[in-house]
Design a protein around this motif. Structure first.
Motif, short mmCIF file in Angstrom:
data_model
loop_
_atom_site.label_atom_id
_atom_site.label_comp_id
_atom_site.label_asym_id
_atom_site.label_seq_id
_atom_site.Cartn_x
_atom_site.Cartn_y
_atom_site.Cartn_z
N GLY A 169 8.30 -17.32 -28.62
CA GLY A 169 9.62 -17.88 -28.34
C GLY A 169 10.47 -17.03 -27.42
O GLY A 169 11.51 -17.49 -26.94
N HIS A 170 10.04 -15.80 -27.14
CA HIS A 170 10.76 -14.94 -26.20
C HIS A 170 10.32 -15.18 -24.75
O HIS A 170 10.94 -14.63 -23.83
N LEU A 171 9.28 -15.97 -24.55
CA LEU A 171 8.78 -16.25 -23.20
C LEU A 171 9.24 -17.63 -22.76
O LEU A 171 9.17 -18.59 -23.52
N GLY B 82 23.16 -18.76 -30.93
CA GLY B 82 22.32 -17.80 -30.23
C GLY B 82 22.83 -16.37 -30.29
O GLY B 82 22.16 -15.46 -29.81
N ILE B 83 24.01 -16.18 -30.89
CA ILE B 83 24.57 -14.84 -31.00
C ILE B 83 24.18 -14.23 -32.36
O ILE B 83 24.22 -14.89 -33.39
N GLU B 84 23.80 -12.95 -32.34
CA GLU B 84 23.51 -12.21 -33.57
C GLU B 84 24.45 -11.02 -33.66
O GLU B 84 24.72 -10.35 -32.66
N ALA B 85 24.94 -10.78 -34.86
CA ALA B 85 25.85 -9.66 -35.10
C ALA B 85 25.26 -8.76 -36.18
O ALA B 85 24.68 -9.24 -37.16
N ASN C 21 17.51 -14.28 -27.17
CA ASN C 21 16.90 -15.18 -26.18
C ASN C 21 15.78 -16.02 -26.77
O ASN C 21 15.03 -16.67 -26.04
N TRP C 22 15.66 -16.04 -28.09
CA TRP C 22 14.57 -16.78 -28.74
C TRP C 22 14.79 -18.29 -28.63
O TRP C 22 15.89 -18.79 -28.83
#
Length: 229
Positions: free
Chosen positions: A112-114, A175-178, A196-197
């Motif tokens: 999923g990162h590609l 899409g944001i992680e904290a 970016n997953w």
């Protein structure tokens, strides 16, 4: 999620779901066989691969922080130091550094990162490197999962500190992680970044694989196996 916190929040169930496909695909290989762990991260997938197979392993990881932990895991285990080689680099470019044939590939929680172009180029390169009938084991769901909540929050206590990750799945901050680290109520540090997953389903993987001359064999609702068509 910060690389520092990665291993704290990877559930053991994720590896339990993957283990049967790894054992079935690689468990019978001799110690002379060569396997690729593509996107090995901090070494959790490498450790699973080493537990399930006697083959030699090439562990590839582009992120320096994760690769530091990966190399430390290998160096700290005498059973691994003669079996595991660690390469720095990202797919598909890093595959140009591998010339000898591969007897299998593990791609765990990485695809999923590609983006679509990177996936197709990666699969095409792997198809050229694989020995006949060698499998590529990839974590990919059969169907996209619908978020059950806008935000998911997880906590771990290590010593006297509490580590928190917060995933924004929908809404304006999707899409944001904290990440947070607290000593009681006192905030020691916090960070926020974009993930970016993007989920790649088995149907999408099937289309990408076909272009590379690979055939998809669904293994489970969360794992797919590719082989030369």
């Amino acid at each position: 999620m910060a690389q520092e916190l990665h291993d704290l929040f990877v559930p053991e169930s994720a590896w339990d779901r993957l283990r049967p496909a790894v054992v079935e695909s690689f468990g019978g290989l001799a110690s002379t066989a060569r396997l690729l762990d593509l996107g090995a991260g901090t070494g959790l997938s490498m450790r699973l691969l080493a537990e399930c197979s006697e083959a030699r392993i090439i562990a590839v990881e582009p992120a320096a922080g994760a690769r530091t932990a990966l190399l430390a895991r290998v160096a700290d285990d005498p059973a691994l130091t003669g079996r595991v080689s660690v390469l720095a680099g990202a797919a598909p470019e890093v595959l140009e550094e591998i010339s000898d044939p591969l007897d299998g590939v593990l791609c765990a929680h990485v695809i999923g990162h590609l983006d679509s172009g990177q996936r197709r180029a990666t699969l095409a390169s792997l198809a050229r490197l694989l020995t006949p009938r060698a499998p590529i084991v990839i974590t990919a769901p059969q169907h996209p999962r619908q978020p059950e909540a806008e935000v998911v929050e997880e906590h771990r206590e290590i010593g006297e500190l509490t580590y928190t990750v917060r995933y924004h799945l929908t809404g304006a901050k999707a899409g944001i992680e904290a990440d947070e680290v607290r000593d009681g109520e006192r905030l020691l540090r916090a960070a926020e970044g974009e993930n970016n997953w993007a989920t790649v389903t088995q149907d999408e993987l099937h289309r990408d694989a076909a272009e590379a001359g690979l055939r998809l064999e669904p293994s489970s609702p969360s794992v797919a196996i590719l082989r030369a068509a």
